[in-house]
Write a protein that holds these residues in place. Sequence first.
Motif, short mmCIF file in Angstrom:
data_model
loop_
_atom_site.label_atom_id
_atom_site.label_comp_id
_atom_site.label_asym_id
_atom_site.label_seq_id
_atom_site.Cartn_x
_atom_site.Cartn_y
_atom_site.Cartn_z
N THR A 61 0.76 -1.26 -0.17
CA THR A 61 -0.21 0.07 0.04
C THR A 61 0.83 1.30 -0.06
O THR A 61 0.60 2.35 -0.73
N LEU A 62 1.91 1.32 0.91
CA LEU A 62 2.89 2.37 0.71
C LEU A 62 3.49 2.74 -0.69
O LEU A 62 3.39 3.54 -1.07
N ARG A 63 3.84 1.56 -1.15
CA ARG A 63 4.47 1.64 -2.61
C ARG A 63 3.58 2.13 -3.39
O ARG A 63 3.58 2.73 -4.50
N THR A 64 2.29 1.36 -3.31
CA THR A 64 1.13 2.04 -4.44
C THR A 64 1.07 3.23 -4.27
O THR A 64 0.79 4.25 -5.55
N CYS A 65 0.86 3.96 -3.09
CA CYS A 65 0.84 5.45 -2.83
C CYS A 65 1.90 6.17 -3.27
O CYS A 65 1.81 7.39 -4.07
N LEU A 66 3.13 5.89 -3.16
CA LEU A 66 4.34 6.51 -3.49
C LEU A 66 4.68 6.57 -5.06
O LEU A 66 4.68 7.79 -5.83
N LEU A 67 4.29 5.42 -5.92
CA LEU A 67 4.35 5.39 -7.19
C LEU A 67 3.08 6.12 -8.08
O LEU A 67 3.10 6.76 -8.77
N GLY A 68 1.78 5.75 -7.38
CA GLY A 68 0.63 6.23 -8.22
C GLY A 68 0.21 7.59 -8.02
O GLY A 68 -0.47 8.30 -8.70
N PHE A 69 0.80 7.96 -6.79
CA PHE A 69 0.63 9.63 -6.62
C PHE A 69 1.98 10.20 -6.39
O PHE A 69 2.14 11.09 -5.68
N SER A 70 2.86 9.94 -7.29
CA SER A 70 3.97 10.65 -7.34
C SER A 70 4.32 12.10 -7.40
O SER A 70 4.90 12.70 -6.84
N PRO A 71 3.27 12.59 -8.41
CA PRO A 71 3.14 14.10 -8.47
C PRO A 71 3.08 14.79 -7.07
O PRO A 71 3.49 15.87 -7.00
N GLU A 72 2.20 14.37 -6.23
CA GLU A 72 2.00 14.86 -5.05
C GLU A 72 3.10 14.68 -4.18
O GLU A 72 3.51 15.63 -3.30
N VAL A 73 3.90 13.44 -4.20
CA VAL A 73 4.96 13.15 -3.29
C VAL A 73 6.05 14.17 -3.76
O VAL A 73 6.75 14.65 -2.83
N GLU A 74 6.23 14.18 -5.07
CA GLU A 74 7.26 15.12 -5.61
C GLU A 74 6.97 16.61 -5.31
O GLU A 74 8.12 17.42 -5.14
N ALA A 75 5.83 17.05 -5.05
CA ALA A 75 5.58 18.25 -4.66
C ALA A 75 5.64 18.66 -3.02
O ALA A 75 5.39 19.64 -2.59
N GLY A 76 5.70 17.42 -2.51
CA GLY A 76 6.23 17.75 -0.91
C GLY A 76 5.38 16.89 -0.05
O GLY A 76 5.52 17.19 1.28
N LYS A 77 4.12 16.58 -0.47
CA LYS A 77 3.24 15.77 0.33
C LYS A 77 3.54 14.38 0.89
O LYS A 77 4.20 13.69 0.10
N LYS A 78 3.59 14.32 2.00
CA LYS A 78 3.91 13.06 2.91
C LYS A 78 3.01 11.93 2.78
O LYS A 78 1.70 12.25 2.83
N VAL A 79 3.23 10.65 2.87
CA VAL A 79 2.12 9.75 2.72
C VAL A 79 2.13 9.41 4.29
O VAL A 79 2.92 8.87 4.83
N VAL A 80 1.01 9.36 5.07
CA VAL A 80 0.76 9.18 6.43
C VAL A 80 0.26 7.70 6.63
O VAL A 80 -0.67 7.32 6.04
N ALA A 81 1.19 7.05 7.01
CA ALA A 81 0.64 5.63 7.36
C ALA A 81 -0.27 5.44 8.41
O ALA A 81 0.31 5.78 9.77
N LEU A 82 -1.28 4.79 8.20
CA LEU A 82 -2.45 4.80 9.11
C LEU A 82 -2.86 3.29 9.42
O LEU A 82 -3.49 2.63 8.62
#
Length: 263
Positions: A61-82
């Motif tokens: 799930t973490l990998r999916t979020c990092l790869l599928g939403f890479s534009p947001e990650v590259e813009a500085g948004k962190k993935v919060v692990a819940l």
Amino acid sequence: MPTYIHLVRHAQGYHNLSKENQQIRDPDLTPHGEAQCATLRDNFPYHDKVTHLVASPMRRTLRTCLLGFSPEVEAGKKVVALPEVQELSTLPCDIGSDPEVLAKDFDSSKVDLSLVKKGWTDKSHGSPWEPTINALEARAKAARVWLRDLAAQTKDAEEVHIVVVSHGGFIHFFTEDWDGMNPSAGTGWENTEYRTYEFVDPSGQDPNASLKETHPSWRRRRGSAIPLTETEQRELMAVEKKHLEQELEEVVASQNNGGESQE
């Protein structure tokens, strides 16, 4: 403030390839799964609106979020692990990794592991993570309330758009929607499928923080089909929960009889 939950099932993991692979603890994505993430990234239409990224703390799930939403990650948004949105069962593939292991494997500038505490992988009897219907419903509710609170705390946004990457089995508890559930697959969701939800009570007073799929999301995937009524949904839910409860109990019994370790 309008709040939208973009719910996503993770991409293909190695445990999806065979029953034998379900013995892999916390498996990562396959190459095909990574390609699915690229397709999700290219097709998801709300990248410019996303305010938060949230994912189960499991690798897939973490990998999916990092790869599928890479534009947001590259813009500085962190993935919060819940932890509340982790998968259901006690199969090794559904047991996560310890926090210190995740901290070594995921960049702290991209993934926020502050909510992942020691013991989040403990699904034994009496644990809040145990695979019983009552416990699953309780953590699904806790996840919805947490997300509603997150939205309420968001400033400087006309709308809140939260991406949540979770698991096929748990998603049905999270949404309280069992339409399309396939017992043989354990879910009615495809890998990297996304649907958009909103809170039934936008005032934030509903103690259950119930969700409903938005009309555009339903039309995109189901066209002119008519959604189930509340009565039909309750009847289907009762049937599927009974089936799932039996299945989860069989998994636990099989592991106990076989002496298999979850660690």
